[in-house]
Design a protein around this motif. Structure first.
Motif, mmCIF file in Angstrom:
data_model
loop_
_atom_site.group_PDB
_atom_site.id
_atom_site.type_symbol
_atom_site.label_atom_id
_atom_site.label_comp_id
_atom_site.label_asym_id
_atom_site.label_seq_id
_atom_site.Cartn_x
_atom_site.Cartn_y
_atom_site.Cartn_z
ATOM 1 N N GLY A 126 0.909 -1.163 0.075
ATOM 2 C CA GLY A 126 -0.131 -0.210 0.210
ATOM 3 C C GLY A 126 0.675 0.990 0.108
ATOM 4 O O GLY A 126 0.711 2.203 -0.867
ATOM 5 N N LYS A 127 1.923 1.432 1.190
ATOM 6 C CA LYS A 127 3.010 2.288 0.767
ATOM 7 C C LYS A 127 3.912 2.815 -0.554
ATOM 8 O O LYS A 127 3.863 3.993 -0.730
ATOM 9 N N ALA A 128 4.064 1.117 -1.411
ATOM 10 C CA ALA A 128 4.382 1.634 -2.376
ATOM 11 C C ALA A 128 3.638 1.993 -3.334
ATOM 12 O O ALA A 128 3.766 3.385 -4.257
ATOM 13 N N VAL A 129 2.121 2.181 -3.407
ATOM 14 C CA VAL A 129 1.088 2.230 -4.664
ATOM 15 C C VAL A 129 1.218 3.681 -4.014
ATOM 16 O O VAL A 129 1.218 4.509 -4.842
ATOM 17 N N ALA A 130 1.122 3.909 -2.842
ATOM 18 C CA ALA A 130 1.481 5.576 -2.827
ATOM 19 C C ALA A 130 2.154 6.387 -3.181
ATOM 20 O O ALA A 130 2.118 7.528 -3.685
ATOM 21 N N LEU A 131 3.766 5.787 -3.568
ATOM 22 C CA LEU A 131 4.369 6.839 -3.320
ATOM 23 C C LEU A 131 4.982 6.935 -4.929
ATOM 24 O O LEU A 131 4.813 7.359 -5.519
ATOM 25 N N ALA A 132 4.367 5.523 -5.307
ATOM 26 C CA ALA A 132 5.225 5.751 -7.342
ATOM 27 C C ALA A 132 3.407 6.506 -7.404
ATOM 28 O O ALA A 132 4.003 7.443 -8.885
ATOM 29 N N ILE A 133 2.569 7.062 -6.763
ATOM 30 C CA ILE A 133 1.581 7.511 -7.086
ATOM 31 C C ILE A 133 1.886 8.992 -7.332
ATOM 32 O O ILE A 133 1.992 10.177 -8.358
ATOM 33 N N ALA A 134 2.592 9.500 -5.933
ATOM 34 C CA ALA A 134 2.972 10.650 -5.573
ATOM 35 C C ALA A 134 4.415 11.066 -6.238
ATOM 36 O O ALA A 134 4.414 11.934 -7.143
ATOM 37 N N ILE A 135 4.810 10.214 -7.315
ATOM 38 C CA ILE A 135 6.096 10.875 -8.045
ATOM 39 C C ILE A 135 5.607 10.441 -9.612
ATOM 40 O O ILE A 135 7.031 10.600 -10.169
ATOM 41 N N HIS A 136 4.120 9.623 -9.502
ATOM 42 C CA HIS A 136 3.663 10.458 -11.195
ATOM 43 C C HIS A 136 4.726 8.916 -11.659
ATOM 44 O O HIS A 136 4.476 9.680 -12.942
ATOM 45 N N ASP A 137 4.299 7.796 -11.354
ATOM 46 C CA ASP A 137 5.088 6.591 -12.065
ATOM 47 C C ASP A 137 3.590 5.687 -12.483
ATOM 48 O O ASP A 137 3.836 5.431 -11.592
#
Length: 609
Positions: A126-137
């Motif tokens: 879940g944290k990986a999802v949030a970070l990937a979206i945050a960096i627009h990847d």
């Protein structure tokens, strides 16, 4: 005197026990909340190495060479395999958190992307999802969402993540489909999750369209908080008509104090003050003990000049530091000292926590009511971390001088000048107050020093230049005074007080009278009824030899304010006109007003050697 303390953070480091996998250690030490990532990072920074087997078995030391039997023991031939960094879960989690602490989202995303593939914990994914979206990847986000789904993410969590990704990519239809799945998922926090997707969007227009399409009265749950949240979200996204529609619907359907309060806020936002006040009154009636509502309603009543009504509203019901503060402000605006006294008495007897957080207000009230010693005691009780701690120390210094304790006042300010060396705004103010106190005491040399120190902190500050110029003039350093006033007028050419000060200083020194006339005339045109400017003009006329005109102007200024320095000037002009008896009468009045007036003493020595 306060000394700003710096705390030292000492945290106990819990070493994970034996018999657990690294995954278990990580879960218990990090996700449990008993040990923070910050603590784990401290291990790395200190050069420690955490091994899963360390300390598990205490083997006795054998000095002799091992026997063949001993050499054949299974443990002797055991090889501990340590994973490489890419497959070390704890290492990836630590790297991810270290990157986050440095605001390096890209590196954090990469580390969590690796961690989720070797972890069975859905929270990591879940944290990986949030970070990937945050960096627009988007590619990394899709992989993370798939992994999260495989590890057991709920349907609501997946819909929220996919909707967020679709909004990020501008995919309106997909975003709508996923948001529809979210709000129909049965998740109790579905609408909160819905709001988070939209409020974080980089495309407010798309977010607004989705809100209006899905956040409709027939979709919203039977929960007034959800209705209010969507209405507020609409207001933030610029969808004012939608926000009003939902607010009106919530008011009609639920009729709670909160719905009335939000509807009132919208009316106030749209400039309908009367409508807003009416709705706030209804809200307050529905929940009379709600301190927040009482404060809001009373504040608006006060802004409308309805001080008595606002005060009456606040004095009933539960009290806290905010209600006492607003009651005091309302009474002060109404110039109602009786009510101020009542608030002071009640607040001074309030519970300890309210009284402690209101120490500065208590000091202010005590000052207004003339209780200077009590004000000092209250100011001394203002906590060091209070927003008013600095102001409390300043007021204490001023009070100390008022009470005849000038040495203590200047000592307090000297300590403040040391304590606030690293805070220019506070340091400047401490020097300025020190200088002002010296001016009051007619210690002009010390005042110029304090003003000069302040100007080192705030070069070319107009107020400081003005104050130092006055102090220089008082000790006869006319060139320095003129230089400060000229510099001030370069910075602020339209400064009326500076024009008057420079003009008077030149006239008093009997030099550059044409320039003095121009400066004072400019100031007089800007403030025709100002007694101090009239005094300057009259004194200039005296220097120019226009005694009758000088006497008329100075007499008018003297009668309007009975200022001691104006009286000294008028007396001298009258004396020069030969009206000695009238001059003596004016001088006697000056003695009554200011028995130690230095200008009077100097004038009498000159006129009556």
């Amino acid at each position: 005197m306060r000394v700003r303390a710096t705390g030292v953070d000492r945290r106990r480091l819990d070493i994970p026990g034996c018999g657990r996998s690294r995954q278990e250690v990580w879960r218990n030490s990090v996700l449990s909340g008993t040990v923070k990532f910050k603590q784990v990072r401290r291990i790395v920074a200190s050069g420690w190495v955490v091994l899963g087997l360390a300390g598990c078995t205490a083997m006795p030391h054998r000095a002799q060479a091992p026997s063949a039997a001993a050499a054949s023991q299974p443990l002797a031939r055991m090889t501990v395999v340590t994973p490489d960094l890419d497959h070390d879960l704890l290492a990836q989690l630590m790297a991810g958190e270290l990157a986050l602490s440095s605001a390096d989202l890209k590196s954090a995303s990469q580390s969590y992307g690796k961690a989720m593939m070797i972890s069975n914990d859905p929270e990591v994914a879940g944290k990986a999802v949030a970070l990937a979206i945050a960096i627009h990847d988007p590619d990394a986000a899709k992989r993370a969402i798939d992994r999260w789904q495989a590890l057991g993410a709920t349907s609501a969590q997946l819909a929220q993540a996919r909707a967020q990704l679709a909004v990020e990519q501008g995919q309106s239809e997909e975003a709508r489909r996923q948001l529809s799945l979210l709000i129909t998922s049965g998740e109790k926090d579905a609408w909160r999750m819905f709001g988070r997707v939209l409020i974080g969007s980089r495309d407010p227009a798309l977010a607004g369209n989705l809100l209006q399409a899905l956040g409709t009265p027939d979709h919203l749950p039977a929960d007034p908080k959800a209705w209010l949240a969507m209405s507020e979200l609409g207001e933030q996204l610029g969808r004012h008509a939608y926000a009003q529609q939902i607010a009106d619907g919530a008011l009609k359907r639920f009729g709670t104090a909160e719905t009335y309060a939000w509807a009132a806020q919208l009316k106030l936002n749209n400039g309908d003050r009367t409508g807003g006040l009416n709705l706030l009154r209804e809200a307050q009636v529905k929940d009379p003990n709600n301190i927040g509502l009482r404060l809001t309603y009373a504040s608006l009543l006060g802004q409308s000049g309805q001080y008595a009504q606002a005060a009456h509203l606040l004095e009933k019901g539960p009290q806290n530091a905010q209600t006492y503060a607003l009651r005091a402000a309302l009474a002060a605006n109404a110039k109602d000292n009786k009510t101020l006294g009542q608030v002071y008495q009640q607040l001074s007897q309030a519970p300890d926590d309210v009284r402690s957080s209101s120490a500065y207000l208590l000091g202010q009230l005590a000052e207004v009511l003339g209780h200077k010693e009590d004000a000092l005691k209250w100011y001394d009780q203002v906590p060091d971390d209070d927003d008013h701690a600095f102001d409390a120390d300043l007021r204490s210094a001023i009070l100390l001088q008022d009470l005849g304790r000038s040495a203590e006042a200047h000592q307090q300010l000297a300590e403040m000048q040391t304590d606030y060396l690293d805070q220019p705004a506070q340091l400047r103010r401490a020097y300025e107050v020190d200088a002002d106190l010296y001016l009051r005491e007619r210690r002009y040399a010390e005042a110029t020093d304090a003003f000069s120190h302040a100007l080192q902190v705030a070069p070319d500050d107009p107020d400081l230049l003005y104050g130092r110029g006055l102090a220089y003039a008082e000790i006869g350093k006319i060139d320095l005074a003129v230089a400060d006033f000229r510099r001030l007028l370069q910075i602020k050419p339209d400064d009326v007080d500076a024009s008057n000060a420079l003009g008077f200083t030149l006239a008093d020194a009997d030099r550059d009278l044409s320039e003095a006339e121009r400066l004072i005339a400019t100031a007089r045109a800007a403030k025709p009824n100002d007694p101090s400017i009239a005094d300057s003009w009259g004194w200039l006329q005296y220097r120019l030899g226009h005694l009758d005109q000088a006497a008329d102007v100075l007499r008018s200024a003297w009668q309007s304010g009975k200022d001691a320095d104006v009286g000294v000037h008028l007396g001298e002009v009258l004396w020069k006109q030969g009206h000695h008896q009238q001059a003596e009468q004016v001088f006697d009045e000056v003695r009554h007003i200011d028995p130690h007036n230095a200008a009077l003493q100097q004038t009498l020595k000159r006129l009556q050697p």
